[in-house]
Design a protein around this motif. Structure first.
Motif, PDB file in Angstrom:
ATOM      1  N   GLN A 141       0.832  -1.211   0.000  1.00  0.00           N
ATOM      2  CA  GLN A 141       0.000   0.000   0.000  1.00  0.00           C
ATOM      3  C   GLN A 141       0.864   1.258   0.000  1.00  0.00           C
ATOM      4  N   GLU A 142       1.937   1.256   0.804  1.00  0.00           N
ATOM      5  CA  GLU A 142       2.800   2.430   0.898  1.00  0.00           C
ATOM      6  C   GLU A 142       3.502   2.720  -0.432  1.00  0.00           C
ATOM      7  N   ALA A 143       3.993   1.671  -1.081  1.00  0.00           N
ATOM      8  CA  ALA A 143       4.704   1.875  -2.348  1.00  0.00           C
ATOM      9  C   ALA A 143       3.769   2.431  -3.413  1.00  0.00           C
ATOM     10  N   LEU A 144       2.564   1.894  -3.487  1.00  0.00           N
ATOM     11  CA  LEU A 144       1.599   2.406  -4.466  1.00  0.00           C
ATOM     12  C   LEU A 144       1.195   3.835  -4.122  1.00  0.00           C
ATOM     13  N   GLY A 145       0.947   4.091  -2.840  1.00  0.00           N
ATOM     14  CA  GLY A 145       0.555   5.436  -2.423  1.00  0.00           C
ATOM     15  C   GLY A 145       1.616   6.465  -2.730  1.00  0.00           C
TER      16      GLY A 145
END
Length: 337
Positions: A196-200
């Protein structure tokens, strides 16, 4: 020990120093003592030694899922580090993670008078039970996480997930799904957060999250479900075993990896480079993780203050299951979601 001392022409104390790796023994004397030990086939009387030192020279290890690559190799690292330090390892392997099974294992260790306990079950239920149990020996845990009362060592799961997803983003993928392990496992939850963090950070939406169960069959089922979501060009899978199932699901659908969908696994088990095609994955040093856990518990057994949680960093291994998004063949009929 008296026989060894007589043969080597040294005192009983000198033999003890050699056995305990004491630095104040000359190389020549050490060699004579070790030669006598080998000739006589001498072994320590561990029961007598325990009475003197009030230590059992045994470390309890609470483990689970040891048939899986990661837990098995972490346990190997713990055992090797224990042997090198002169400790026996007593293993309690949980068939299921329940309060009763955890308490039974702890009672088993207490009956053995272990000097310390290493927890190789990164599961919040284990940490919760241990928080309510009084154990008179040091305990360290894999993946306890910040803010927990236990120290230990962890693999940086979020970093590994970000490495996987950043690799796919760098290739040009914008619709990247994730097949997770059981979310109540700490490792699985951390990998979800990393995805989630990488996509965000890239301004992308984390829209397709499917749950697996660490095994190839669950990966296959999740892979079939994944193919019902149009527009997905890449998937980050939470371990290599599930990735095997995904590869089969894609092949059975008449699609190709990486031509139609790119796949990244996690763990870099030895078979990963022999998958068809060879799997891009995240490499973890499980044996180093196990060694660090053993070092942490022995540090406390020796009366030292527990050190901060140690983090073991993963690395990306690029093989043949990832490429830039290509021209996909016709996808299977999409479901309504």
């Amino acid at each position: 020990m008296g026989d060894v001392a007589k043969m080597a022409g040294v005192s009983h104390q000198t033999v003890s120093r050699v056995l305990n790796n004491h630095p104040n023994v000359s190389g020549q004397t050490r060699e004579r003592v070790e030669s006598a030990i080998a000739h006589l086939g001498y072994t320590r009387n561990t029961a007598a030694r325990s009475l003197v030192t009030r230590r059992s020279r045994t470390i309890g290890v609470l483990a689970c899922e040891t048939g899986q690559f990661g837990p098995a190799n972490t346990l190997l690292g713990v055992e090797q580090a224990g042997r090198e330090a002169g400790y026996f390892v007593s293993i309690a392997n949980l068939r299921e993670v329940t309060g009763a099974s955890i308490n039974d294992a702890i009672a088993h260790f207490r009956n053995q008078s272990v000097d310390g306990i290493v927890i190789l079950v990164p599961h919040p239920d284990v940490l919760a039970v241990l928080g309510d149990v009084s154990v008179p020996v040091p305990i360290v845990a894999v993946g306890a996480g910040a803010g927990n009362q236990l120290t230990g060592a962890s693999l940086d799961q979020r970093l590994g997930a970000r490495l996987a997803v950043d690799h796919l983003i760098g290739l040009g993928h914008r619709n990247i799904a994730h097949i997770s392990g059981p979310p109540h496992w700490i490792d699985a939850a951390e990998r979800i957060k990393g995805w989630q963090e990488a996509l965000g950070s890239a301004g992308l939406e984390a829209r397709v999250l499917l749950e697996g169960g660490w095994d190839a069959a669950s990966g296959y089922r999740a892979g079939r479900e994944l193919l019902q979501h149009r527009g997905i060009t890449a998937v980050f899978v939470a371990n290599d075993q599930m990735a095997v199932g995904v590869l089969r699901a894609v092949q059975e659908a008449g699609l190709s990896v990486p031509g139609d969908i790119s796949v990244v696994g996690y763990d870099d088990q030895p078979e990963a480079e022999f998958f068809m095609p060879p799997l891009t994955t995240i490499k973890q040093d499980f044996e180093e993780l196990g060694r660090r856990c053993m070092e942490a518990v022995l540090q406390q057994v020796d009366g030292d203050e527990p050190s901060d949680e140690q983090m073991v960093n993963p690395g990306l291994v690029i093989r043949s299951t990832t490429a830039a998004p290509g021209g996909r063949k016709a996808w299977p009929e999409a479901s309504s979601h």
